[in-house]
Design an enzyme around this catalytic site. Structure first.
Site, short mmCIF file in Angstrom:
data_model
loop_
_atom_site.label_atom_id
_atom_site.label_comp_id
_atom_site.label_asym_id
_atom_site.label_seq_id
_atom_site.Cartn_x
_atom_site.Cartn_y
_atom_site.Cartn_z
N HIS A 292 0.22 12.32 -6.94
CA HIS A 292 1.77 12.19 -7.62
C HIS A 292 2.74 12.58 -6.99
CE1 HIS A 292 -1.35 12.86 -11.28
NE2 HIS A 292 -0.66 11.65 -11.67
N GLY B 203 0.94 4.42 -7.78
CA GLY B 203 0.12 4.91 -6.31
C GLY B 203 -0.80 3.65 -6.34
N GLN B 204 -1.09 3.50 -5.06
CA GLN B 204 -2.29 2.23 -4.72
C GLN B 204 -3.51 2.69 -5.22
OE1 GLN B 204 -1.92 -0.71 -3.66
NE2 GLN B 204 -3.98 -1.09 -2.80
N LYS B 205 -3.86 4.10 -5.37
CA LYS B 205 -5.05 4.15 -6.01
C LYS B 205 -5.49 3.57 -7.22
CE LYS B 205 -8.14 7.56 -8.07
NZ LYS B 205 -7.70 7.25 -9.07
N SER C 215 -6.73 12.88 -11.18
CA SER C 215 -6.68 13.99 -12.16
C SER C 215 -8.11 14.08 -12.87
CB SER C 215 -5.70 13.63 -13.47
OG SER C 215 -4.22 13.53 -12.91
N ARG C 216 -8.76 13.14 -12.76
CA ARG C 216 -10.07 13.05 -13.34
C ARG C 216 -11.13 13.85 -12.33
NH1 ARG C 216 -8.69 7.92 -15.58
NH2 ARG C 216 -8.71 8.14 -18.02
#
Ligand code: PAF
Length: 290
Positions: free
Chosen positions: A37, A147-149, A186-187
């Site tokens: 982030h 984000g590309q994630k 975050s997970r």
């Protein structure tokens, strides 16, 4: 940094910033901030004069059996991090203000929402595109950072902004990884130390596929087989999907000569993780985004 929870106050602050000639950047988040982030916030800071970060755990994008209740909410820590990144405005509304009783308008993007995450998580992208449209209307940013994630989310939001003529540019920033390759999420906070190690198999599978593609393998099935073999080396990890798809339509492709997105989703214990790499077409520079 100002922190606002109300929609009218936030609209007013953003209108004021625009009136003062400031270029507005928006970073939508659900909080539990990590370096991924913060890399979005830093991109926004470098390209914009007024940076708005939203923190809102959006109930509309969680399925009935998903982790809405246990989603991490370290609000004070998040606020301090954003303060130290020199964010101008933190917008942190509550659910009843975003979805007041009687609100029945939603934004649905057809096509790329039907596959991959969309097929596994019905209604998820409708929740994402509805809340992101609302944020776009409230903040009216010049640039919005994702984000590309969450590659599918980024592709869908880019399409939505184009289809609905939002006057802004969607900026997609590279995945930020831990030293061992695990994509920041975050997970990841749900993982035990042992699961945390097991989770690195996702990136190892993607890296193996990247290496094969770099050495000339163009066939999607061969790449997928190689990735699945790596995942099988870690029996504690259960594969949900591994695919080779077109970067815009997200439809499966047989041949990667013109580039491809390789998304993966897998369970480590009860935690579902996603990751991806992008293969560039023949003649374009191949790059493993780190
Ligand atoms: O990627 C996320 O954190 C969320 O999907 C987003 C874009 C903030 C919408 O709730």
């Amino acid at each position: 940094m100002r922190t606002l929870t109300g929609i009218p106050e936030t609209q007013h602050a953003c209108i004021e910033a625009r009136r003062n000639g400031r270029r507005i950047g928006l970073v939508p988040t659900m909080g539990a901030l990590h370096d991924g982030h913060l890399s979005l916030v830093r991109s926004a800071r470098s390209q914009c004069d007024f940076v708005v970060v939203s923190i809102f755990v959006n109930p509309l994008q969680f399925g009935p059996n998903e982790d809405l209740a246990r989603y991490p909410r370290p609000f004070d820590r998040d606020r301090q991090l954003l303060e130290s990144e020199k964010v101008d405005l933190l917008f942190a509304p509550d659910a009843p203000s975003v979805y007041p009783e009687g609100a029945t308008t939603f934004v649905d993007v057809e096509g790329p929402t039907a596959v991959l995450e969309g097929a596994k998580r019905p209604g998820h992208f409708r929740g994402v595109t509805t809340v992101v449209s609302k944020l776009f209307h409230i903040v009216q940013p010049d640039f919005a950072f994702f984000g590309q994630k969450d590659a599918q989310q980024a592709a869908i939001i880019t399409k939505m902004a184009r289809d609905l003529d939002f006057p802004l540019q969607v900026v997609v920033c590279p995945i930020v990884r831990e030293k061992d390759g695990l994509a920041m999420s975050s997970r990841n906070a749900y993982l035990s130390p042992e699961q945390r190690k097991q989770a690195t198999v996702l990136y190892r599978a993607l890296s193996r596929m990247q290496t094969l593609a770099d050495s000339g393998e163009r066939n999607s099935s061969a790449l997928i087989d190689a990735g699945c073999q790596v995942i099988a080396e870690e029996p504690a990890v259960s594969l949900d999907y591994l695919a080779v798809v077109d970067t815009e339509t997200l439809q499966p492709i047989d041949d990667v000569s013109h580039g491809a997105l390789i998304p993966i989703a897998a369970y480590v214990g009860s935690t579902r993780l996603i990751d991806n790499i992008q293969l560039h077409g023949v003649g374009e520079a191949h790059r493993l985004v780190r």
